[in-house]
Design a protein around this motif. Structure first.
Motif, PDB file in Angstrom:
ATOM      1  N   ASP A  26       0.848  -1.189   0.000  1.00  0.00           N
ATOM      2  CA  ASP A  26       0.000   0.000   0.000  1.00  0.00           C
ATOM      3  C   ASP A  26       0.885   1.241   0.000  1.00  0.00           C
ATOM      4  O   ASP A  26       1.967   1.246   0.600  1.00  0.00           O
ATOM      5  CB  ASP A  26      -0.906   0.015   1.239  1.00  0.00           C
ATOM      6  N   ILE A  27       0.420   2.280  -0.681  1.00  0.00           N
ATOM      7  CA  ILE A  27       1.134   3.551  -0.728  1.00  0.00           C
ATOM      8  C   ILE A  27       0.176   4.623  -0.244  1.00  0.00           C
ATOM      9  O   ILE A  27      -0.918   4.779  -0.793  1.00  0.00           O
ATOM     10  CB  ILE A  27       1.589   3.904  -2.150  1.00  0.00           C
ATOM     11  N   GLN A  28       0.574   5.353   0.773  1.00  0.00           N
ATOM     12  CA  GLN A  28      -0.267   6.431   1.305  1.00  0.00           C
ATOM     13  C   GLN A  28       0.517   7.724   1.289  1.00  0.00           C
ATOM     14  O   GLN A  28       1.735   7.718   1.452  1.00  0.00           O
ATOM     15  CB  GLN A  28      -0.691   6.131   2.744  1.00  0.00           C
TER      16      GLN A  28
ATOM     17  N   GLN B 223       4.100   9.010  -5.919  1.00  0.00           N
ATOM     18  CA  GLN B 223       3.133   7.951  -5.646  1.00  0.00           C
ATOM     19  C   GLN B 223       2.675   7.301  -6.955  1.00  0.00           C
ATOM     20  O   GLN B 223       2.592   6.068  -7.049  1.00  0.00           O
ATOM     21  CB  GLN B 223       1.927   8.515  -4.895  1.00  0.00           C
ATOM     22  N   VAL B 224       2.427   8.099  -7.973  1.00  0.00           N
ATOM     23  CA  VAL B 224       2.018   7.562  -9.280  1.00  0.00           C
ATOM     24  C   VAL B 224       3.143   6.726  -9.884  1.00  0.00           C
ATOM     25  O   VAL B 224       2.898   5.635 -10.417  1.00  0.00           O
ATOM     26  CB  VAL B 224       1.603   8.710 -10.234  1.00  0.00           C
TER      27      VAL B 224
ATOM     28  N   SER C 233       3.334   3.443  -8.039  1.00  0.00           N
ATOM     29  CA  SER C 233       2.163   2.627  -8.408  1.00  0.00           C
ATOM     30  C   SER C 233       2.345   2.019  -9.787  1.00  0.00           C
ATOM     31  O   SER C 233       2.045   0.835  -9.998  1.00  0.00           O
ATOM     32  CB  SER C 233       0.888   3.471  -8.374  1.00  0.00           C
ATOM     33  N   ASN C 234       2.822   2.816 -10.729  1.00  0.00           N
ATOM     34  CA  ASN C 234       3.075   2.287 -12.079  1.00  0.00           C
ATOM     35  C   ASN C 234       4.107   1.166 -12.037  1.00  0.00           C
ATOM     36  O   ASN C 234       3.962   0.157 -12.732  1.00  0.00           O
ATOM     37  CB  ASN C 234       3.545   3.401 -13.012  1.00  0.00           C
TER      38      ASN C 234
ATOM     39  N   LEU D 118       4.691  -0.822  -9.524  1.00  0.00           N
ATOM     40  CA  LEU D 118       4.078  -1.997  -8.888  1.00  0.00           C
ATOM     41  C   LEU D 118       3.245  -2.793  -9.877  1.00  0.00           C
ATOM     42  O   LEU D 118       3.108  -4.005  -9.751  1.00  0.00           O
ATOM     43  CB  LEU D 118       3.217  -1.576  -7.699  1.00  0.00           C
ATOM     44  N   PHE D 119       2.676  -2.087 -10.863  1.00  0.00           N
ATOM     45  CA  PHE D 119       1.881  -2.760 -11.883  1.00  0.00           C
ATOM     46  C   PHE D 119       2.707  -3.052 -13.139  1.00  0.00           C
ATOM     47  O   PHE D 119       2.164  -3.234 -14.216  1.00  0.00           O
ATOM     48  CB  PHE D 119       0.648  -1.927 -12.228  1.00  0.00           C
TER      49      PHE D 119
END
Length: 170
Positions: free
Chosen positions: A110-112, A149-150, A153-154, A156-157
């Protein structure tokens, strides 16, 4: 200080390398400006008969006070870095005793982000990278925290190009 290429694996690419936001130096900058103004005013009002010893004394005091009040915080800021690569998040900090943390992207669940009022004004924030160990890695005063964060997230995917292209200005 950028991460040395010899510390990266063969197919690892640096996506973003950054220092904490410059706002962390704001108190030191304000104190230094006040110190310089006080020294300039003091120099202006020194009597003529005392100028030969008072002016050097004033400015040597400014230099001596600048080391702990401005130069030391600046060096600490310069030596604190966050690096996002295609495989991990790397933190490094410290001047005499270097500490660091390498968090593989595969461990992030998770990223917050958290932004206080001053963070919103300066465009930075705290990034919390949660792992299954329930002990998040907190990255304080991250510049462009939403963009970072973006990018993570990128990654991670498995969208490496999306992470690299997320911020066209970097």
């Amino acid at each position: 200080m950028a991460i040395s290429k010899k510390l990266l694996s063969q197919d690892e690419v640096v996506v973003r390398h950054m220092h904490t936001h410059i706002k962390t130096l704001l108190p030191a900058i304000i104190v230094e400006v006040i110190l310089l103004i006080a020294a300039a005013v003091g120099s202006f009002y020194v009597p003529a008969e005392a100028r030969y010893w008072a002016l050097p004394t004033i400015w040597l005091a400014v230099v001596a006070l600048s080391i702990p009040l401005f130069i030391a915080p600046w060096v600490r800021w310069w030596m604190t870095t966050y690096t996002v690569t295609t495989k991990r998040v790397i933190t490094r900090s410290g001047v005499l005793r270097r500490t660091g943390h390498d968090l593989p992207l595969t461990r992030i669940s998770d990223i917050q982000i958290e932004k206080d009022v001053d963070d919103r004004i300066f465009g930075c924030g705290t990034l919390a990278l949660q792992t299954s160990a329930n002990d998040p890695l907190l990255l304080h005063d991250v510049p462009k925290v939403e963009m970072v964060q973006v990018e993570i997230s990128n990654l991670l995917f498995h969208d490496v190009q999306g992470a690299i292209d997320a911020d066209p200005r970097s």
